[in-house]
Write an enzyme that holds these catalytic residues in place. Structure first.
Site, mmCIF file in Angstrom:
data_model
loop_
_atom_site.group_PDB
_atom_site.id
_atom_site.type_symbol
_atom_site.label_atom_id
_atom_site.label_comp_id
_atom_site.label_asym_id
_atom_site.label_seq_id
_atom_site.Cartn_x
_atom_site.Cartn_y
_atom_site.Cartn_z
ATOM 1 N N HIS A 94 5.990 15.675 -0.196
ATOM 2 C CA HIS A 94 4.764 16.471 -0.400
ATOM 3 C C HIS A 94 4.386 16.579 -1.879
ATOM 4 C CE1 HIS A 94 4.529 18.039 3.806
ATOM 5 N NE2 HIS A 94 5.837 17.891 3.751
ATOM 6 N N ASN A 138 2.473 21.744 8.979
ATOM 7 C CA ASN A 138 1.870 20.410 8.856
ATOM 8 C C ASN A 138 0.622 20.325 9.723
ATOM 9 O OD1 ASN A 138 3.691 19.221 7.061
ATOM 10 N ND2 ASN A 138 4.997 18.416 8.694
ATOM 11 N N HIS A 176 8.562 28.592 0.694
ATOM 12 C CA HIS A 176 9.908 28.682 1.277
ATOM 13 C C HIS A 176 9.791 29.261 2.675
ATOM 14 C CE1 HIS A 176 13.981 29.317 2.075
ATOM 15 N NE2 HIS A 176 14.241 30.368 1.337
ATOM 16 N N TYR A 210 14.507 24.795 0.954
ATOM 17 C CA TYR A 210 13.346 25.137 0.114
ATOM 18 C C TYR A 210 13.742 25.908 -1.132
ATOM 19 C CZ TYR A 210 10.321 23.154 3.596
ATOM 20 O OH TYR A 210 9.704 22.263 4.432
#
Ligand code: HDD
Length: 699
Positions: free
Chosen positions: A73, A147, A338, A361
């Site tokens: 990403h 997503n 996160h 994360y």
């Protein structure tokens, strides 16, 4: 932005914003500088002196300007806005105030991204898109890191490094950039059948969205909402775009990657600058805990959806993005999401993919942002008060006062005290079992939902999927990998596998022992998505000297009035002369732009102008290419002669009775009548006309 639109987060950010207006250049120490173009040197042609503190500081800072890009990403774009709940009676289901109180406008920062490419890669590659939302709630920050597909490649996060290594550029030569069309990805896919469902999504048009504003978002995992009594309810999060879910076509997406690699980023930025604020509706699928085992798949398996026809999506609020960031690095690059950032009333489940993310994360932000104090970076700061005994570390920005930085303490009056209300309470769940490395058998079916997806596609969506598989596998050099993929797909649908096999030089497989189950979920198709407005659609009008200027004026008024944009493109820059001598400003000369960055094309009549366009290869290519990509075309009067030249139809298709003829999004008329405008707007609203026969179009 009006003061009413400013959120609590905007006000918090005010303290950090720096404006160069009316300031004087200084060093980082505040020393005023009168020359930043010449180093301090011994003589005009002599060596640079070490004592030039301005030179040293300027260069040192520059040398350290880069931070590691995100491992996945990396390429993204972000914006601020707010979330507001509808009057939705969720108060019985969760204690998360921002989800239930319509009186609260919760500030958000949203970052959209591609997954595989580097920071500088193109926007329109075939890939999943990230849809990460940070809610700055009064109860603390909540991150929904989702997503634009509702499923994922793998079931257990321990496989994430394997998957990412496979999809990223290959390690010997770092080729290809931002593409899944290479051997290592497909090798992983053929050996890991749990990827099959996600690969169907990746090969579909969902992987090439027209705009971030026109794609859905999904929380993917099953999460849990928890009410005041501690009762849990399983939940799946859905974002539904107000403008509908629309995609590019693959040929177009590849060309845009060269013409305008910032296509999606620019689109988001420009829409917000123009006040066309992107909007999504949040919907929830709610499943009582008592129904945990009511499905023929496991709710904890992130490669599965809950079909909307089984559990409807309940609309609960809306998300509006209304402000672009001031500084890309400070905000979009430094924002740290996160999955573990949750507020009271929202909790996790035992989905093994979700559980792995809870580790990854925080860990990744430590290396990416250089230490444990990244939550103090302005974009990451909560609007809720932060008080704890965490201290020191790199880049500590807070001056903690007092003697006691431990709990319990008496020297600090016992503060910060433990919360006795509105505190996070973990959902109580009894857990026991043997310590084992074993996937649950309930995760064992990898094909049923891939088949469901295939069955739910319209005919043109299926064609695009087959073409995408052929394209990607056509780039795979190892035959055994291509064969392995076809073998897996045969379990999805025999016809699909045969179609792909025949396009990539693999022997067609025998029919599988388990035939296609025949079930479908219409909600999965984009064919039925909202098509009710031309808002922000980009329309190109082709014109050359001699054009019918009145037609342009009328079309401009109608289309811009309906919320679209209209650019006049011509063979050269400056102005175009109308048939009656008027001058019409040209937005872009044709050689500097391309049909692929527009949604539709208009060509007015006017004898001389039409002749000039007919002789211009770029203009004819523009029309043919737009036709090939299924875009609406409006052609008027004498310009109908161009249909033959561009090989996209014939002037004789028009009955010539002064009316309007419409065939698969090609709208023909003598004049800009009300009917013509209406039909053209309807053709643009439909987004694309994918049923056209286009094999003969060379563009
Ligand atoms: Fe992830 C970034 C979404 C699985 C590990 N992920 C990242 C971002 C999004 C997602 C949108 C970008 C956030 C931003 O804009 O800064 N990831 C997902 C979804 C997943 C998923 C929807 C499956 C349901 N991810 C996943 C797994 C792992 C990670 C299984 C590891 C076990 N993801 C990361 C990461 C990243 C990341 C390495 C890279 C940069 C970052 O976190 O901040 O930690």
């Amino acid at each position: 932005m009006t003061s009413e639109e400013r959120t609590a987060k905007d006000r918090r950010l005010d303290d950090y914003r720096v404006d160069p207006q009316d300031t004087v250049l200084t060093t980082d120490q505040g020393i005023r500088i009168d020359d930043t173009d010449n180093s301090l040197s011994a003589g005009e042609r002599g060596p640079t002196l070490m004592e030039d503190f301005h030179f040293r500081e300027k260069l040192t800072h520059f040398d350290h300007e880069r931070i590691p890009e995100r491992v996945v990403h990396a390429r993204g774009a972000g914006a601020y806005g707010y979330y507001q709940a509808y009057d939705n009676s969720l108060a019985d289901t969760t204690t998360a105030g921002f989800l239930i109180d319509p009186g609260i406008k919760t500030p958000v920062f949203v970052r959209f991204s591609t997954v595989a490419g580097s920071r500088g890669s193109a926007d329109t590659v075939r890939d999943v898109r990230g849809f990460a939302v940070k809610f700055y709630t009064e109860q603390g920050n909540h991150d929904l890191v989702g997503n634009n597909f509702p499923v994922f490649f793998i079931q257990d996060g321990i496989k994430f490094p394997d998957f990412v290594h496979a999809v990223k550029p290959e390690p010997d030569n770092e080729i290809p950039q931002a593409s899944s069309a290479h051997d290592t990805l497909w090798d992983f896919v053929q050996l890991q059948p749990e990827t099959t469902h996600m690969m169907m999504w990746l090969m579909s048009d969902r992987a090439i969205p027209r705009s971030y504003r026109m794609m859905q978002g999904f929380g993917v995992h099953t999460f849990r909402l928890v009410n005041a009594e501690g009762r849990g309810t399983f939940v799946k999060f859905h974002w539904k775009p107000k403008l509908g879910t629309h995609s590019l076509v693959w040929d177009e997406a590849q060309k845009i990657a060269g013409r305008d690699p910032d296509f999606n980023r620019r689109d988001l930025w420009e829409a917000i600058e123009a006040g066309d604020f992107p909007e999504w509706e949040l919907g929830l699928q709610l499943v009582p805990e008592s129904d945990e085992f009511a499905f023929d798949f496991d709710l904890l398996d992130a490669t599965k959806i809950i079909p909307e026809e089984i559990v409807p999506v309940r609309p609960v609020g809306r998300l509006i993005l209304n402000r672009n960031p001031d500084n890309f690095f400070a905000e979009t690059e430094q924002v740290a999401f996160h999955l573990g950032n949750v507020v009271p009333g929202i909790d996790f489940t035992n989905d093994p993919l979700l559980q792995a993310r809870l580790f990854s994360y925080l860990d990744t932000q430590l290396i990416r942002l250089g230490g444990p104090n990244f939550p103090q970076i302005p974009v990451n700061r909560p609007i809720a008060e932060v008080r704890n005994n965490q201290r020191d570390g790199y880049h500590q920005m807070t001056i903690h006062r007092g003697q006691a930085s431990y709990h319990p303490n008496s020297l600090g009056g016992g503060f910060p005290a433990l919360a006795d209300r509105d505190r996070y309470v973990h959902h109580q769940e009894r857990v026991d079992g043997d310590k084992i490395r074993k996937r649950s058998e309930s995760f064992g079916d990898h094909y049923r939902q891939a088949t469901l997806f295939w069955n739910s596609m319209s005919e043109w969506e299926r064609k695009h999927i087959v073409a995408a598989f052929r394209f990607e596998l056509g780039k795979v050099r190892h035959n055994h990998i291509r064969e392995g993929v076809v073998r897996n797909l045969n379990n999805v649908d025999h016809e699909l596998a045969v179609l792909i096999a025949s396009g990539i030089g693999v022997a067609p497989p025998e029919a599988p022992s388990v035939p296609n189950h025949g079930q479908s979920s219409p909600a999965l198709s984009q064919a039925g998505s909202a098509k009710d407005s031309v808002l922000t659609r980009r329309i190109a009008l082709l014109a050359a000297d001699g054009v019918d200027a009145d037609a342009i004026t009328r079309l401009y008024g109608e289309l811009v009035g309906a919320g679209a944009t209209l650019d006049v493109l011509s063979t050269q820059g400056g102005t175009v002369r109308g048939g009656d001598g008027e001058h019409i400003p040209v937005t872009h000369p044709l050689p500097t732009t391309s049909s692929v960055v527009y949604d539709a094309v208009l060509v007015p009549g006017g004898e001389g102008g039409v002749q000039l366009l007919a002789e211009d290869g770029a203009a004819m290519h523009f029309m043919a290419e737009a036709y090939k990509h299924g875009k609406a075309l409006g052609v008027l009067g004498s310009a109908m002669a161009l249909l033959d030249i561009a090989r996209i139809g014939s002037a004789s298709d028009y009955p010539g009775d002064g009316g309007v003829s419409v065939e698969q999004g090609v709208v023909l008329g003598d004049t800009v009548s009300d009917d013509f405008v209406q039909e053209f707007i309807a053709a643009v609203t439909a987004h694309r006309h994918p049923e056209r026969v286009i094999r003969h179009i060379p563009a």
